[in-house]
Design a protein around this motif. Structure first.
Motif, short mmCIF file in Angstrom:
data_model
loop_
_atom_site.label_atom_id
_atom_site.label_comp_id
_atom_site.label_asym_id
_atom_site.label_seq_id
_atom_site.Cartn_x
_atom_site.Cartn_y
_atom_site.Cartn_z
N ALA A 113 48.33 54.56 34.95
CA ALA A 113 49.30 55.49 35.51
C ALA A 113 50.42 54.73 36.22
N ALA A 114 50.11 53.55 36.75
CA ALA A 114 51.13 52.78 37.47
C ALA A 114 51.92 51.90 36.50
N LYS A 115 51.88 52.20 35.21
CA LYS A 115 52.60 51.45 34.18
C LYS A 115 52.15 49.99 34.12
N GLU A 116 50.92 49.74 34.55
CA GLU A 116 50.38 48.39 34.37
C GLU A 116 49.57 48.39 33.08
N VAL B 109 39.55 39.88 29.13
CA VAL B 109 39.38 38.55 28.53
C VAL B 109 38.05 38.03 29.04
N ALA B 110 37.21 37.51 28.14
CA ALA B 110 35.93 36.95 28.56
C ALA B 110 35.21 37.98 29.42
N GLY B 111 34.78 37.58 30.63
CA GLY B 111 34.04 38.52 31.45
C GLY B 111 34.90 39.15 32.52
N VAL B 112 36.21 39.13 32.35
CA VAL B 112 37.13 39.57 33.41
C VAL B 112 37.97 40.72 32.90
N GLY B 113 38.06 41.77 33.70
CA GLY B 113 39.01 42.84 33.39
C GLY B 113 40.33 42.47 34.02
N VAL B 114 41.42 42.57 33.27
CA VAL B 114 42.72 42.12 33.77
C VAL B 114 43.66 43.31 33.87
N VAL B 115 44.36 43.42 35.02
CA VAL B 115 45.41 44.43 35.16
C VAL B 115 46.71 43.66 35.32
N TYR B 116 47.60 43.82 34.36
CA TYR B 116 48.82 43.00 34.34
C TYR B 116 50.00 43.89 34.60
N SER B 117 50.81 43.47 35.56
CA SER B 117 52.00 44.26 35.86
C SER B 117 53.18 43.57 35.21
N PRO B 118 53.76 44.11 34.14
CA PRO B 118 54.89 43.45 33.49
C PRO B 118 56.12 43.38 34.42
N HIS C 24 40.23 56.31 31.85
CA HIS C 24 40.01 57.68 32.32
C HIS C 24 41.28 58.50 32.05
N PRO C 25 41.13 59.80 31.75
CA PRO C 25 42.35 60.59 31.43
C PRO C 25 43.40 60.56 32.54
N GLU C 26 42.99 60.34 33.79
CA GLU C 26 44.02 60.27 34.84
C GLU C 26 44.66 58.90 34.90
N ARG C 27 44.18 57.98 34.09
CA ARG C 27 44.77 56.67 33.87
C ARG C 27 44.79 55.76 35.10
N TYR D 143 43.69 50.00 40.37
CA TYR D 143 44.64 49.70 41.44
C TYR D 143 44.02 48.72 42.45
N THR D 144 42.80 49.06 42.90
CA THR D 144 42.16 48.18 43.90
C THR D 144 41.25 47.15 43.24
N VAL D 145 41.04 47.23 41.94
CA VAL D 145 40.05 46.46 41.18
C VAL D 145 38.69 46.39 41.89
N GLN D 146 38.26 47.52 42.42
CA GLN D 146 36.91 47.59 43.00
C GLN D 146 36.04 48.50 42.12
N THR D 147 34.76 48.18 42.08
CA THR D 147 33.84 49.00 41.27
C THR D 147 33.66 50.37 41.89
#
Length: 1930
Positions: A32-35, A40-49, A70-73, A93-97
């Protein structure tokens, strides 16, 4: 020495280069935040262009392979691979589980998808069944699971337009799923003729049941429902990997590198070709990534991979700045010192040098054949060393255009690492064998001199072997799994990379093995290389298989404080490794008490849970042994009265006040509630082994206790009623060591004692596990839930303090961060403070640690020695320690307000005993009611008044086993002596206190009072014994003659002149008490002595030994006597504590191998023998207990061994000692009259009595019936030979030429509706079912809609039958036979029905037994419960609120399961009985109590949380009552239960005790009972012959005292009622004879509503030539006439023999019937008179036919013959001829239209044609082809080749019929299917429609006249189905 602690610097992941595109799809999304989110490997990556920034999610432990948004993105779900893979839902957003979903899949999670509103998540596993699983992800709960497919599934998606529907696709399949209840049911997509069956790679759902899917060949397939309706060909040129739908249309991406956009109707819009665009965001692909080098002066890194590319990355801009493709895969790289040259080593043995500036080639050299694995430039830039896999290193001169100048050849294995010395004069190498070698440069001579080696300094350190890096290897391992290291001389740290995806930081140098480190995970499999950047700012690591480049920021030691914000990154919690313990000098010595405690083991050889199995295994042995009639159980019973003891030595915080001021604690297996005003105790006896922990509910007087066990349970119980509210189990092993309630009391946390100390969070009322996680390798002592945030908790234990928060089904922990303040200490207790951030913990060194969030803020010295207990108050804290001090503190531990020392001097006069020592170690503290309650390690409970005085309330022995016990000869006191070196005297009268105690120099095992009660003899463990004054406990005299333990000691009776002393030395010494001399020694025992007894004259000693010998010695000299066993009984013994001999043979249990009977004691009236055994049972037997396996009463309170039992002098009390639980229990003896207070556990022996439960043929039949499931059904006829579709066609002699002048072929079949246009039949709709399953089911007919309708079942359909009109509607969703049916009585769930079916669990989900809950009016399925009741579900019942459903299985354990049916959730399940359970029903007023009845079985069940507790019915109060087979159950008020028995009696139970028997309520078995809810009246139905007074149905009052009988006017010899139900003034009865009858209560009038055949199969079926009538003939000896229009049976004829076939004459005026015994009969329809009968054959007649001209009758039999009779010759019926040489029995026959031919199909799959009436065999194919048949019922012949299916290995098509129009064909088969084909169907495997409903084996099928209906007859189900034919419109 610094290597002992981990380095204090730190790495932080800063950037990841790469994207996993191989083997994965659909894993890149916009949030939703356009990220952009990907992995990659065992890491989830959130990239902000926008900001060119990355955030990382690091909650996974292995490669991520699937991702869903998730549908709310905002939320993302990712799934990983691994042995125990899990799914994380996390916030981008917070990269917390947010939630962890685990414990279901294995191998990995291949696909994920959220549903439309994001509440549910579906996942697909990588296991062999590709399990599909639906989750309620917020709660971490699995809702449903089913095997997905036999091959890989590539994509799964929720249908966004229909609720509860999903679609999955994969290798050669697409499946459409529906979720109902807990059942996921798939339907396979039908490819049909529209497209080829092929692999589907991706899909998108659209409106109107449309689904679009992308296929492997580049086509798009469009589905409507489950059918393929069109294909869009060539959408891509190769496979379509990805599809995405949005409001405007669809996007697809393919292997051809194009993205295509489509509109909503899938018309193309545009194409984006990525092959021509600029590179997006790129990493390496394919092959492995090994090469890594850093630039010597700039922040650049170079990587080279097996994909042949070399890439240069900028570490500052995080971007790829150059790439270049080589000819060969690259394995290593190096940059020269000046940064100009880049050398690359290749896999083929060559190396290439490039200019860094423009990537142009300098030189390419190939000197070797094997891969170059390592190369390095020398520090002075002069040389390049190249290490090869052929174990050599070549040296090249850089300036001489890389001319080879030297070679090093000392290694024997491939070269792995190289390093140059700083002066470029030496080279060190490592090879694959772990050797380190040194060479002189540039020549390559090996250096070995120690002196020379000492002086070397290395320019870099990348070797894994060598003194400086010893510490990177674990201590005791020689494995070779570290791939790369790199030393940072400046920061004195070393970074390593290994095969497990871990990057570690060590101190450098680290000389000793097993150094401490920090570890960082993120890479998946192996990390192949790791390097520091040139300025040591970053670490670069590369992953081999994951092709990723990780860049880590190095954070040096600068106090790390500025960087504290990084500590909470959750995955770093593990960084301070637990793995090393080299000389932990800085860890304080463990306190001795804690050390003792950590060494305790709670493992048992035998757990109580194992007993039932052990008994089963031993059952065989007893069969022989129990022939003798055994004694009944003893008349007396005992009740637990008081326990001396408290478990303090290994437990803490287990002592609390309840709100009414009682004290609750635990000892042994008992929860104790102690009333201190009255000095009485009440007991919770639900546990069966040691309780280890206890917690009290914050708001109510509920207590949670956790016990030891293989699958240990936690009981939550109410202290007032002492009833269990919930029992939690299934997630721990071995035991539960800590529990805690949340502040709102709704949740409970528990910790187990398994190796990983599992932590579980429960919703205890529902009994649901909310979350589970592994706690710690070391012991956890305490768990505390945050009082402000219910999702947070802390655990504390050995070197362990962790802060947890709940995330869905998991918990995420952070280690407490100690910083510079302290060390990782062992925490003994913990509490939360006054805000959610603050926590306090007590350490093993006496400090109190104060925590804010996860950080240690300060420590306060509180006690000397460990702080064992802490308690938070409103305004402060109280602590207790090993130093025996209780301290009160203010609210921040600033000041200690007051201390109390626990001293003897302070004991108040009201104390119930004596303190053993001053300042005992304090283990539990609690406050309340103006007092401080203290529990000590010595087993004392004290109450400290605020002003100082101390009252002792309860005490027991201290640690060490207790064995010695003696009761006083005339006072209510007893003495005990224990391994804790104390001798104690206890008062057993109401004051219940310890009267005296004396310390001994050694522990003791036995003691005895002298007959006058003045002296007390005590045997000690060192072989000595002493006599003490019984009042003062002072020594009188002592002896020391033996070396080993004194095991028993006894005064002779009477004057007590002699003292017998038995020892483990296997002697008994006899002493003269008055002269204090030894006068005799008894020798002859081969093992240690266990028990001794005197006879009443004081002349004879009976001795038991450890070798199970029973010996006799004469006193006082000790001469051995042999006494025959018969005489032993006659001797009068003064005491009997022996466990051997005939008199007590019966006390040894069936499982004697695993348990010893340790002690026994006989009452003084010699009636009752009490025993104690190793499993903690106290049992009472009638004496003498002769014969094996006597009956007993047993009591559980002790946990492990009961070491001793003694009756008091007057038998009023029994005293028992628990060895390891150190408790002394006092039981009161209760004689029979106190019937009501039954506390004993059970009243039977280990083995069921051999008395049978009674006999009845119907019951036996029902018990032994084996239900076949459809999928496994086999031939009903004994066919043999080759199936038609497998037979080779014989070519016919005259194949006609294509253009023939012959006349056109005649019709195959004479067509009866000539002139009308023929309309094919397109569908069959079930209209009527004649049949009801009463023969082996019960309670399955019910009223609905106020008695207007009735509901029942037959075969696999539920039937709603309108009483007035007879119309029926059907529930047809079951795929196999229904066995039980019930109706929900709750007004909220009106017309809701549950039905259970047969099935087999292990085949696949579709055949699993299931329960369907459905709406009887609209036939909507509300829920499907797939259960693991293998074989089938035989009983279902709704609870009082209608929300719960109970089901019982036919599996060997006869499992009982409770469901919350609306959610499809299984609440509880447990084995019910080892024999068949017939019925289980909820009490009509309860949601927790139900009763089950069956073969010799009645059990009363309670649902507590998720656990099922059961009590067997107790018979003992009524003389001669015996457990019969119980068949039915009904209920009355005040907990009354009525059960109907096989003998016709009805038993009446109060709670679980039999209180009376209604004798002969029926003359035969009582099969059915019904409780009317509105007035409580009870209906019973039985099996009896109709008589004047009796009747098979009776209506009783509420207490079953008076009744009224009803006769069923059915004309049967015996009526057998199987089901009863009562409506308004009517009783509905279902009988064994498949009748359903309505009886009026007022006038007793009977109205038969439903008829059916009684026994099957129904073989014969004939339809009337012109009217809507049909006949059926069955094994039950009847022929019945049915009217379709009037929906009823018109008539039936009893033939007296089983009938096999029936036929109408062409005019319909006669009926021919063929019988099983070979006879046939012809009846006249008008008068039902016999026209003629004949018996020419001895075996069954299989088919009988009139010829179309009514002249001949053909009779086909199993004697391989067809007989012809000429009817014109009259009723004499003489045979005129017969057909010869039929190879097998006859199945069906058809006449030709001209009556001149007969076709016969036979049991060897052959069809023959004979001439009529000669019986000559016709073989000419051409002639046969020209015959027109009058009827066609044959299953054989070319015209019907298409009806044989592929799947018919064991099962056959059994019957067929062609319509009168001649163009449609129906068949019936062994699977119970009716199929509709076109006729003729000569092509194999013809297309058809199937109709389910019958059980296995449809035996016959016919069209009625005018093709209006099809009638099918069932084999197993004895039912007739009438199907309406739906004709195609013109």
């Amino acid at each position: 020495m610094a290597a002992r602690s981990a380095p204090s610097c730190h790495l932080r992941l800063e950037w990841v280069y790469g994207y996993r595109g191989h083997q994965c799809r659909n894993n890149l999304y916009y949030t939703a935040a356009k990220e952009i989110v990907y992995f990659v490997a065992g890491v989830g990556v959130v990239y902000s262009p926008r900001e060119h920034r990355q955030k990382f999610f690091r909650g996974h432990s292995d490669d991520i392979i699937s991702l869903a948004l998730h549908p709310e993105r905002v939320l993302v779900a990712t799934g990983q691979v691994g042995k125990e893979p899990y799914i994380c839902v996390w916030d981008s957003y917070t990269v917390q589980t947010v939630s962890v979903l685990k414990d279901v899949h294995t191998h990995g999670i291949a696909c994920l998808a959220f549903d439309l509103d994001g509440q549910r998540l579906v996942s697909v596993g990588l296991d062999s069944k590709n399990a599909v699983c639906v989750w309620d992800w917020k709660r971490g709960r699995m809702l449903s699971m089913a095997p997905g497919h036999t091959d890989r599934i590539f994509d799964i998606s929720w249908d966004l337009y229909q609720p509860n529907k999903l679609v999955s696709c994969g290798v050669k399949h697409i499946k459409f799923w529906s979720l109902c209840g807990n059942a996921l049911t798939p339907k396979r997509g039908v490819f049909g003729k529209t497209g080829d069956l092929q692999t589907i790679l991706c899909l998108a759902c659209a409106r109107d049941e449309l689904t679009y899917s992308g296929a492997l060949n580049g086509d798009i397939y469009v589905w409507k429902g489950i059918n393929l309706i069109r294909t869009i060909q060539g959408a891509h040129t190769a496979g379509i990997f990805s599809m995405n739908s949005c409001e405007e249309g669809f996007a697809t991406g393919g292997r051809d590198g194009c993205i295509r956009l489509w509109d909503l109707t899938f018309k193309p819009i545009t194409v984006i070709d990525l092959r021509e665009t600029e590179q997006g965001y790129k990493g390496h692909c394919e092959g492995e990534l090994w090469a890594l080098a850093v630039h010597p002066t700039k922040p650049l890194a170079v990587t080279g991979s097996d994909d042949r590319s070399v890439r240069i990355w900028s570490l500052v801009d995080h971007a790829l700045i150059a790439r270049c493709n080589m000819e060969e895969p690259i394995r290593c790289a190096a940059v020269n010192v000046d940064g100009i040259h880049l050398a690359l080593g290749m896999k083929d043995g060559s190396f290439t040098v490039l200019r860094v500036r423009d990537m142009t080639e300098v030189v390419h050299i190939k000197d070797r054949k094997e891969a170059i694995h390592e190369l390095k430039y020398s520090p002075d830039g002069a040389y390049l060393a190249v290490g090869c896999n052929d174990s050599s290193v070549d040296i090249y001169g850089v300036a001489q255009r890389y001319k080879k100048v030297g070679e090093c050849v000392g290694s024997l294995s491939f070269i792995t690492h190289l390093d140059w010395s700083s002066d470029s004069r030496y080279l060190q190498t490592n090879d694959g064998s772990g050797k380190r070698l040194l060479y002189k440069m540039p020549g390559g001579k090996e250096v070995t001199s120690k002196e020379e080696i000492k002086g070397m300094h290395w320019a870099s350190w990348t070797c894994v072997a060598g003194l400086e890096v010893n510490g990177i290897w674990p201590k005791y391992s020689d494995i070779n799994d570290i791939n790369s290291v790199d030393g940072n001389y400046v920061g004195q740290v070393l970074v390593t990379a290994d095969d497990y995806g871990v990057v570690k930081l060590f101190r450098y140098p680290c000389l000793r093995k097993g150094a401490k480190f920090r570890k960082y995970i993120g890479h998946s499999a192996h990390v192949t290389n790791v390097r520091w950047s040139h300025d040591y700012q970053w670490v670069i690591s590369i992953g081999g298989a994951d092709h990723s480049v990780f860049q880590w920021k190095f954070i040096p030691e600068r106090k790390l404080k500025d960087a504290l914000h990084i500590a909470p990154q959750e995955s770093l919690a593990e960084s301070n490794s637990d793995e090393s313990d080299s000389d932990l000098s800085d860890v304080p010595e463990l306190d001795s008490e804690i050390e003792q405690e950590t060494q305790l083991t709670y493992h048992r050889q035998v757990y109580k849970e194992d007993l039932p199995q052990l008994k089963e295994q031993c059952k065989e042995k007893q069969k022989s042994a129990t022939s003798k009639r055994r004694e009944r159980t003893p008349g007396t019973s005992i009740r637990l009265h008081f326990i001396h003891g408290y478990r303090g030595y290994d437990c803490r915080s287990n002592l609390f006040y309840t709100q009414i001021g009682e004290i609750v604690y635990h000892v042994a297996a008992v929860g104790v509630i102690y009333n201190r005003q009255q000095n009485t105790q009440r007991f919770y006896l639900g546990h069966d082994d040691d309780i280890l922990c206890l917690a009290i509910h914050p708001l109510k007087d509920y207590v949670a206790t956790g016990q030891v066990g293989r699958d240990p349970s936690i009981h939550v119980w109410d202290t007032e009623t002492i009833k269990p509210l919930s029992i939690l189990k299934g997630y721990h092993q071995y035991g539960i060591c800590a529990v805690d309630f949340s502040a709102d009391g709704k949740r409970l946390a528990s910790v187990g004692i398994d190796d990983s100390h599992t932590i579980v969070l429960w919703d205890w009322k529902k009994g649901e596990k909310l979350s589970v996680t592994r706690g710690s390798k070391d012991k956890i002592f305490v768990v505390k839930m945050n009082p402000y945030v219910p999702d947070k908790l802390i655990t504390a234990g050995i070197k362990h303090m962790k802060f947890w928060r709940r995330a869905g089904g998991g918990l995420i922990g952070k280690k407490g961060y100690v910083g510079t303040l302290g060390k990782n200490d062992t925490m003994m207790c913990a509490v939360y403070g006054w805000t959610e951030e603050m926590a306090f913990s007590g350490t093993s060194t006496g400090d109190v640690c104060i925590w804010r969030d996860v950080f240690l803020v300060k420590t306060v010295k509180a006690h000397d020695g460990p702080v064992f207990s802490m308690h938070a108050l409103e305004k402060g804290f109280v602590t207790g320690g090993k130093d025996g001090m209780v301290a009160l503190w203010d609210d921040s531990f600033e000041r200690c307000l007051k201390t109390y020392a626990i001293k003897r001097a302070d004991l108040a006069p009201g104390s119930k005993g004596l303190l053993l020592e001053d300042n005992p170690s304090i283990r539990a503290i609690s406050l309340g009611h103006g007092h401080i309650l203290v529990g000590t390690k010595n087993g004392e409970i004290l109450e400290v008044d605020k002003s100082g005085p101390i009252t002792l309330l309860v005490q027991g022995h201290m640690e060490g086993e207790v064995w010695g016990l003696a009761t006083h000869p005339y006072l209510p006191i007893c003495a005990t002596v224990s391994d804790d070196k104390t001798l104690r005297i206890w008062d057993l009268s109401p004051s219940h206190c310890m009267l005296a105690v004396r310390k001994l120099k050694k522990g003791g095992r036995c003691c005895c009072f002298s007959p006058d009660g003045k002296a007390l003899a005590v045997g000690l463990n060192d072989g000595s014994f002493l006599m003490a004054n019984a009042d003062t406990l002072e020594d009188l005299v002592s002896f020391h003659h033996r070396k080993d333990i004194i095991s028993d000691i006894r005064f002779s009776p009477g004057s007590g002149k002699y003292l017998a002393v038995a020892s483990h030395d296997s002697f008994v010494d006899i002493y003269n008490v008055t002269s204090s001399k030894r006068v005799g020694v008894c020798k002859g025992a081969t093992s240690y002595i266990t028990h001794i007894d005197w006879d009443s004259r004081g002349k004879l000693l009976q001795v038991n030994t450890g070798a199970k010998e029973q010996l006799f010695f004469e006193a006082p000299r000790g001469k051995r006597q042999t006494i025959p066993s018969v005489e032993v009984e006659k001797i009068s013994w003064a005491t009997w504590t022996s466990v051997l001999g005939l008199c007590c043979e019966g006390i040894w249990p069936v499982i004697g191998e695993v348990t010893e009977v340790t002690a026994s004691c006989l009452t003084s009236d010699k009636m009752v023998l009490a025993t104690g055994d190793d499993l903690g049972f106290v049992k009472l037997f009638r004496y003498p207990a002769k014969g094996k396996f006597g009956k007993f009463k047993k009591y559980v309170a002790h946990s492990t061994h009961v070491t001793n039992v003694r009756w008091t002098y007057d038998d009023s009390m029994l005293v028992t000692l628990g060895g390891a639980d150190m408790s002394l229990m006092v039981w009161t003896n209760e004689v029979e009259s106190h019937r009501e207070k039954k506390y004993c556990d059970s009243e039977e022996s280990d083995i069921d009595s051999e008395e049978d439960g009674g006999y009845d043929s119907d019951v036996t039949r029902e018990n032994e019936i084996s239900y076949t499931i459809r999928a496994l059904s086999t031939n009903i006829r004994p066919m043999f030979g080759v199936k038609p579709h497998l037979q080779q066609k014989e070519p016919s002699v005259d194949e006609r030429p294509p253009v023939s002048r012959a006349p056109p072929q005649p019709e195959k079949l004479q067509s009866n509706n000539v002139g009308k246009k023929k309309r094919p039949i397109e569908d069959l709709v079930l209209e009527l079912a004649f049949g009801y399953r009463g023969r082996d089911c019960r309670n399955n007919v019910h009223y609905l809609n106020d008695g207007d309708d009735i509901i029942y079942h037959t075969a696999s359909i539920g039937i709603l039958h309108n009483v007035a009109t007879g119309t029926q509607s059907f529930y047809q969703e079951h795929n196999d036979d229904i066995l039980c049916l019930t109706v929900n009585q709750h007004p909220k769930f009106i017309n809701i029905v549950a039905t259970g079916q047969v099935g087999i669990f292990y085949l696949c989900a579709a055949t699993a037994p299931s329960v369907h809950i459905w709406d009887a009016v609209n036939k909507q399925t509300l829920s499907i419960l797939r259960c693991s009741h293998s074989k089938g579900v035989c009983s279902v019942s709704f609870s009082a609120t209608g929300k719960l459903l109970l089901s019982v299985g036919l599996d060997p354990e006869h499992t009982v399961t409770i469901w919350r049916w609306q959610e499809g959730a299984k609440i509880a399940s447990r084995g019910g009985h080892n024999q068949r359970i017939f019925v289980a029903e909820f009490r009509p007023d309860s949601d927790t109590q139900f009763v089950s009845v069956g073969i010799k079985h009645v059990k009363f069940w309670t649902l507590a949380g998720r656990a099922l507790l059961s009590k067997k019915g107790l018979l003992s109060s009524l003389e001669d009552a015996r457990m019969q087979t119980m068949l039915a159950v009904a209920f009355g008020a005040n907990n009354l239960t009525f059960t109907g028995t096989i003998s016709g009696d009805v038993c009446v139970w109060k709670d679980h005790i039999l209180c009376r028997v209604v004798a002969r309520a029926h003359n035969g078995p009582v099969f059915a009972m019904y409780t009317t809810l509105r007035d409580g009246l009870i209906v019973t139905g039985g099996k009896e012959r109709p008589s004047k007074e009796g009747g098979a149905v009776k209506l009783w009052d509420q207490e079953l005292r008076r009744c009224r009988a009803f006769r069923l006017e059915t004309g049967q010899v015996t009526d057998c009622v199987r089901s009863v139900c009562r409506g308004k003034g009517k009783i509905l009865v279902g009988t064994r004879n498949s009748e359903i009858i309505e009886v009026g209560e007022k006038n007793a009038a009977c109205n038969i509503l439903v008829n059916g055949h009684v026994d099957g199969p129904i073989w014969g079926l004939a339809t009337h030539p012109s009217r809507d009538f049909f006949l059926s003939a069955a094994e039950d000896g009847t022929v019945r006439l049915w009217d379709i229009a009037d929906k009823k049976m018109l008539n039936k004829v009893n033939l007296g023999h089983a009938a096999r076939t029936v036929c109408y004459s062409p005019e319909g005026d006669m009926v021919a019937i063929g019988m099983k015994n070979g006879e046939f009969i012809i009846l006249l329809v008008s008068s039902l008179k016999i026209w003629g009968k004949k018996r020419d054959r001895r075996c069954a007649i299989h088919d009988i036919r009139f010829s179309p001209d009514s002249r001949y009758l053909a009779v086909g039999s199993s004697e391989n013959s067809v007989d012809f009779y000429d009817l014109t010759l009259g009723p004499t019926l003489n045979r005129i001829s017969y057909c010869k040489d039929i190879p097998s029995f006859v199945i069906q026959m058809d006449f030709s239209a001209d009556s001149r031919h007969l076709q016969v199909s036979s049991g060897c799959y052959k069809r023959h044609v004979y001439e009529v009436p000669s019986g000559k065999h016709l073989v000419d194919h051409a002639a046969i082809d020209r015959i027109t048949w009058a009827t066609w019922t044959s299953i054989l012949g070319d015209e019907v080749m298409g009806i044989w299916s592929r799947h018919a290995e064991k099962a056959d098509v059994t019957c067929a019929c062609v319509s009168h129009s001649g163009i449609s064909l129906v068949t019936g088969d062994d699977f119970g299917m009716v199929k509709l084909y076109d006729f003729p169907c000569p092509e194999k495997f013809a297309k058809h429609k199937r109709f389910l409903g019958h059980s296995p084996h449809v035996t016959n099928i016919r069209f009625t006249s005018g093709d209006r209906h099809v009638v099918s007859a069932g084999g197993d189900d004895c039912s007739l189905f009438v199907w309406k034919c739906v004709h195609m419109p013109h």
